[in-house]
Design a protein around this motif. Structure first.
Motif, short mmCIF file in Angstrom:
data_model
loop_
_atom_site.label_atom_id
_atom_site.label_comp_id
_atom_site.label_asym_id
_atom_site.label_seq_id
_atom_site.Cartn_x
_atom_site.Cartn_y
_atom_site.Cartn_z
N UNK A 1 1.32 -1.78 18.77
CA UNK A 1 1.59 -0.34 18.89
C UNK A 1 1.17 0.17 20.27
N UNK A 2 0.15 -0.44 20.84
CA UNK A 2 -0.36 -0.03 22.15
C UNK A 2 -0.58 -1.29 22.98
N UNK A 3 0.25 -1.49 24.00
CA UNK A 3 0.18 -2.72 24.79
C UNK A 3 -1.07 -2.80 25.66
N UNK A 4 -1.80 -1.72 25.80
CA UNK A 4 -3.01 -1.74 26.63
C UNK A 4 -4.22 -2.28 25.88
N UNK A 5 -4.11 -2.42 24.57
CA UNK A 5 -5.25 -2.86 23.77
C UNK A 5 -5.21 -4.36 23.51
N UNK A 6 -6.38 -4.95 23.45
CA UNK A 6 -6.53 -6.37 23.14
C UNK A 6 -7.30 -6.50 21.83
N UNK A 7 -6.93 -7.46 21.01
CA UNK A 7 -7.55 -7.64 19.71
C UNK A 7 -8.07 -9.07 19.56
N UNK A 8 -9.29 -9.20 19.08
CA UNK A 8 -9.86 -10.50 18.77
C UNK A 8 -10.75 -10.34 17.55
N UNK A 9 -10.48 -11.08 16.49
CA UNK A 9 -11.30 -10.94 15.29
C UNK A 9 -11.00 -12.03 14.28
N UNK A 10 -11.69 -11.95 13.15
CA UNK A 10 -11.55 -12.91 12.06
C UNK A 10 -10.62 -12.36 10.99
N UNK A 11 -9.73 -13.22 10.51
CA UNK A 11 -8.71 -12.80 9.55
C UNK A 11 -9.30 -12.47 8.19
N UNK A 12 -8.92 -11.32 7.67
CA UNK A 12 -9.08 -10.97 6.25
C UNK A 12 -7.67 -10.75 5.72
N UNK A 13 -7.23 -11.59 4.83
CA UNK A 13 -5.82 -11.65 4.47
C UNK A 13 -5.49 -10.91 3.19
N UNK A 14 -4.26 -10.43 3.14
CA UNK A 14 -3.70 -9.84 1.92
C UNK A 14 -2.23 -10.16 1.85
N UNK A 15 -1.71 -10.37 0.64
CA UNK A 15 -0.30 -10.70 0.46
C UNK A 15 0.34 -9.71 -0.50
N UNK A 16 1.52 -9.22 -0.10
CA UNK A 16 2.25 -8.23 -0.89
C UNK A 16 3.45 -8.87 -1.57
N UNK A 17 3.87 -8.26 -2.66
CA UNK A 17 5.18 -8.55 -3.25
C UNK A 17 5.93 -7.24 -3.41
N UNK A 18 7.24 -7.32 -3.32
CA UNK A 18 8.04 -6.12 -3.51
C UNK A 18 8.04 -5.71 -4.97
N UNK A 19 8.06 -4.40 -5.21
CA UNK A 19 8.14 -3.85 -6.55
C UNK A 19 9.22 -2.78 -6.57
N UNK A 20 9.62 -2.39 -7.76
CA UNK A 20 10.65 -1.35 -7.89
C UNK A 20 10.13 -0.11 -8.58
N UNK A 21 8.85 -0.15 -9.03
CA UNK A 21 8.28 0.99 -9.74
C UNK A 21 6.77 0.82 -9.79
N UNK A 22 6.10 1.82 -10.35
CA UNK A 22 4.66 1.76 -10.57
C UNK A 22 4.40 1.91 -12.06
N UNK A 23 3.71 0.94 -12.62
CA UNK A 23 3.40 1.00 -14.06
C UNK A 23 2.52 2.20 -14.37
#
Length: 228
Positions: A48-70
């Motif tokens: 989003x901002x090319x002037x920024x640099x990022x270095x860190x440790x991954x905390x992962x999350x995985x999404x699935x598509x849904x069509x509604x909310x229960x």
């Protein structure tokens, strides 16, 4: 881990010293040098901002598509738990499978992550609220910009597991580095060797640039330092 499982707080390894000297291109070259050539995100993932640099440790999350909310289900439950558990230097890596329906990252998650001391976010999904995110100066790398809320379109299914994000396999704790050129992920198993090579190359590039500025010929400088 199911969407309703609690998060077990984790402590990642320290970040490398002198990491401000690194950049994605030299890390990609170092990965190539050890024969690991598939750890760079595609050109689709941009900062989003090319002037920024990022270095860190991954905390992962995985999404699935849904069509509604229960009925009675909070679709943000595990997403909120992940953000609230971020530690200083963590990078949220959110894999959506390249969905064209999900913007999992916005200003509220950015604000909360900044307060936790997180190093940034990488997602192959969309981001929104980009003016506020830029104001926060939080490094965020994304697969596109759209106003789409994830509610009713996608839901995080598990956290702190191996994921495939923009074609790159990312494990919790892997070193994630991003700058104007893109994002690379360094697996922990080869991190020490990759960093050694990268810092050696940075040193060689500094000498090469100096000599080129002084009028040296590229062929001679390359022959001397072996860096290009």
């Amino acid at each position: 881990m199911s969407a309703h499982s609690p998060i077990t707080s984790r402590q990642n390894a320290p970040l490398p010293q002198n990491r401000d000297q690194l950049f994605t291109a030299v890390l990609s070259d170092a990965l190539d040098a050890v024969g690991v050539t598939n750890q760079a995100f595609s050109p689709r993932t941009r900062p989003l901002d090319e002037t920024l640099k990022m270095c860190g440790r991954a905390r992962t999350g995985i999404y699935m598509e849904t069509a509604s909310v229960e009925p009675g289900v909070n679709p943000y439950e595990l997403e909120i738990a992940l953000i609230d558990d971020l530690k200083p230097g963590d990078v949220a890596v959110l894999a959506t499978g390249g969905s064209s329906r999900i913007a999992p990252w916005g200003s509220l998650l950015s604000t909360a992550s900044t307060a936790r001391g997180a190093a940034g976010c990488v997602t192959d999904g969309f981001v929104r609220d980009i003016l506020e995110i830029r104001r926060l100066q939080l490094p965020v790398f994304h697969g596109g910009i759209a106003p789409l809320d994830s509610k009713g379109r996608g839901q995080i299914q598990a956290v702190d597991i191996p994921v495939i994000c923009d074609g790159v396999r990312v494990l919790p704790g892997d070193l994630v580095f991003g700058d104007a050129d893109g994002v690379v992920v360094i697996p922990q198993a080869i991190e020490a060797e990759v960093l050694r090579i990268a810092f050696d190359k940075v040193n060689g590039e500094h000498h090469s640039i100096r000599e080129l500025r002084e009028g040296g010929y590229l062929r001679d400088v390359y022959a001397k330092y072996g860096v290009l």
